[in-house]
Design a protein around this motif. Sequence first.
Motif, PDB file in Angstrom:
ATOM      1  N   GLN A 166       5.063  11.400   5.651  1.00 49.64           N
ATOM      2  CA  GLN A 166       3.958  10.570   6.109  1.00 49.64           C
ATOM      3  C   GLN A 166       3.154  11.277   7.203  1.00 49.64           C
ATOM      4  OE1 GLN A 166       3.190   8.197   3.878  1.00 49.64           O
ATOM      5  NE2 GLN A 166       3.211   6.512   5.346  1.00 49.64           N
ATOM      6  N   PHE A 215       1.956   7.827   9.811  1.00 47.78           N
ATOM      7  CA  PHE A 215       0.812   8.305   9.027  1.00 47.78           C
ATOM      8  C   PHE A 215      -0.462   8.250   9.869  1.00 47.78           C
ATOM      9  CE2 PHE A 215      -2.713   7.875   6.086  1.00 47.78           C
ATOM     10  CZ  PHE A 215      -2.418   8.795   5.088  1.00 47.78           C
ATOM     11  N   PRO A 222       0.550  -3.150   6.234  1.00 52.05           N
ATOM     12  CA  PRO A 222       1.747  -2.556   5.621  1.00 52.05           C
ATOM     13  C   PRO A 222       2.660  -3.575   4.940  1.00 52.05           C
ATOM     14  CG  PRO A 222       1.412  -1.718   7.851  1.00 52.05           C
ATOM     15  CD  PRO A 222       0.494  -2.882   7.685  1.00 52.05           C
ATOM     16  N   ALA A 243      -0.419   5.097   1.070  1.00 51.11           N
ATOM     17  CA  ALA A 243      -0.037   4.804   2.455  1.00 51.11           C
ATOM     18  C   ALA A 243      -0.271   3.355   2.848  1.00 51.11           C
ATOM     19  CB  ALA A 243      -0.792   5.737   3.404  1.00 51.11           C
ATOM     20  N   PHE A 244      -1.395   2.780   2.439  1.00 50.84           N
ATOM     21  CA  PHE A 244      -1.736   1.444   2.895  1.00 50.84           C
ATOM     22  C   PHE A 244      -1.225   0.334   1.978  1.00 50.84           C
ATOM     23  CE2 PHE A 244      -5.624   3.423   5.123  1.00 50.84           C
ATOM     24  CZ  PHE A 244      -4.850   3.717   6.234  1.00 50.84           C
ATOM     25  N   THR A 289       3.248   2.490  -0.400  1.00 48.02           N
ATOM     26  CA  THR A 289       4.284   3.228   0.318  1.00 48.02           C
ATOM     27  C   THR A 289       5.158   2.313   1.185  1.00 48.02           C
ATOM     28  OG1 THR A 289       3.056   5.318   0.268  1.00 48.02           O
ATOM     29  CG2 THR A 289       4.730   5.074   1.983  1.00 48.02           C
ATOM     30  N   PRO A 290       4.593   1.271   1.828  1.00 41.14           N
ATOM     31  CA  PRO A 290       5.480   0.328   2.537  1.00 41.14           C
ATOM     32  C   PRO A 290       6.515  -0.308   1.621  1.00 41.14           C
ATOM     33  CG  PRO A 290       3.233   0.046   3.292  1.00 41.14           C
ATOM     34  CD  PRO A 290       3.168   0.983   2.117  1.00 41.14           C
ATOM     35  N   VAL A 308       9.405  -0.079   8.489  1.00 43.64           N
ATOM     36  CA  VAL A 308       8.185  -0.040   7.682  1.00 43.64           C
ATOM     37  C   VAL A 308       6.976   0.196   8.587  1.00 43.64           C
ATOM     38  CG1 VAL A 308       6.618  -1.408   6.251  1.00 43.64           C
ATOM     39  CG2 VAL A 308       9.066  -1.462   5.802  1.00 43.64           C
ATOM     40  N   PHE A 342       0.089  -1.038  13.467  1.00 46.04           N
ATOM     41  CA  PHE A 342       1.273  -0.814  12.643  1.00 46.04           C
ATOM     42  C   PHE A 342       2.560  -0.888  13.455  1.00 46.04           C
ATOM     43  CE2 PHE A 342      -1.126   1.794   9.177  1.00 46.04           C
ATOM     44  CZ  PHE A 342      -1.665   0.616   8.702  1.00 46.04           C
ATOM     45  N   SER A 351       4.426   3.524   8.522  1.00 45.66           N
ATOM     46  CA  SER A 351       2.966   3.430   8.454  1.00 45.66           C
ATOM     47  C   SER A 351       2.315   3.996   9.706  1.00 45.66           C
ATOM     48  CB  SER A 351       2.553   1.960   8.275  1.00 45.66           C
ATOM     49  OG  SER A 351       3.074   1.427   7.080  1.00 45.66           O
ATOM     50  N   TYR A 405      -5.861  -4.396  10.502  1.00 45.28           N
ATOM     51  CA  TYR A 405      -4.742  -3.665   9.904  1.00 45.28           C
ATOM     52  C   TYR A 405      -3.361  -4.135  10.357  1.00 45.28           C
ATOM     53  CZ  TYR A 405      -7.390  -0.233   7.287  1.00 45.28           C
ATOM     54  OH  TYR A 405      -8.193   0.362   6.356  1.00 45.28           O
TER      55      TYR A 405
END
Length: 387
Positions: free
Chosen positions: A294, A242, A22, A217-218, A221-222, A235, A142, A239, A18
């Motif tokens: 978020q 959240f 974002p 969100a993933f 949204t970024p 950014v 993130f 993320s 991950y």
Amino acid sequence: MKKLILLVVTCLFWFSLYLYIPFLTPFLISLGLSATLAGVIFGAHSFVQLLARLPVGMKSEAIGKQKPFIMMGMLFTAISSIVMWAFPSPAMLLVGNAISGFASTMYVSFTLLYARYYTKEETGKAMGVLGGVVEVGILAAFVSGGILYEQAGIRLLFFVSAAVAAIGLVISAFVKEKPEAKEAVSIQTLLSVVRDRRLVTSSVLGILIKALVFATAFAFTPKMAQDIGANGIEVGIVSAVFIGASVIGSFFVATKAGKRLGGRKTSVIGFACLLLNTVAIPFITSIPALIAVQFVGGLGYASLTAIFMTNAVSNFGEDKKAVAMGFYQAVYSAGSTLGPVLMGIFADAFHYKVAYLLIALIAVAGIIVTLASYPKHGQTASEGHTA
């Protein structure tokens, strides 16, 4: 110690997967791709999971070993990031994201092995702890990703992701497991598993959760954060908040208060949080306000994930749990595949505001399904509903 080692590997696994998430969709759109095509590339990760997760679960159960699959997950995570670092073109980003999706399919082995460290009665606790560690790994990814992206862009994120995955691969060699050789899963066993009402209902709800969160969100949204002026660090913070809230929600489910509240109420509240998050985002014009919504969305997300993962396998003994978990994780991948694609299609056809409002209907569907499938009384977050 064996629990700690597996938890560390789990944290590194999700950190690696991950770290760049974002920034992937904004990067794809910056290359001139449409929102629809960006959604397709983003969703390739989950599409591979949809195809591979159940076979992986069945194979791991048949050979009675989870450790090889855990190590394979770390290896393919490193490979996927190397591919995207070396060849950051749309086509190769599609390939790399698909490879990372294959790596993610191995998570079923993480969950099954960790569950074996506990008694059957403690399955809810085990999934809550493991889910919380997953969110911690993503949260760290993130936060770190935002800082690194601001300094050197997305290629550095791919490189760091590969390096961390390599470290996780080394540590995974020390994971403790007592092999339990078993017979191959028969068609009759598979059919008996997939007919379980609790598993099917949990899987449907899992589809809705993943479609909603991966669309917003993933994935997009970024981009919405960048559109209102967020830099790379901001950014990452948007993320991270959240996921930070998700950590709280994940651990809450395993508490006495969470069990007293019950699965029905907790699920409805969780979907309501995601509904509020999705409806509000396209109308927000400031970073602090976006961070606030978020946080609300994150609280709902992990609590739902923990509840439905526990419910999905709670009807099964050890001989069928791997198949059930593989089925559950494969089926909900349909949601995380389609969510970003639908958001992209809606955004291209209408506008991002309309797209978010249409995606918000998924949360409404989640509330309806929850109310229809859960008994009104006597339901705890970890008990599920009867088959």
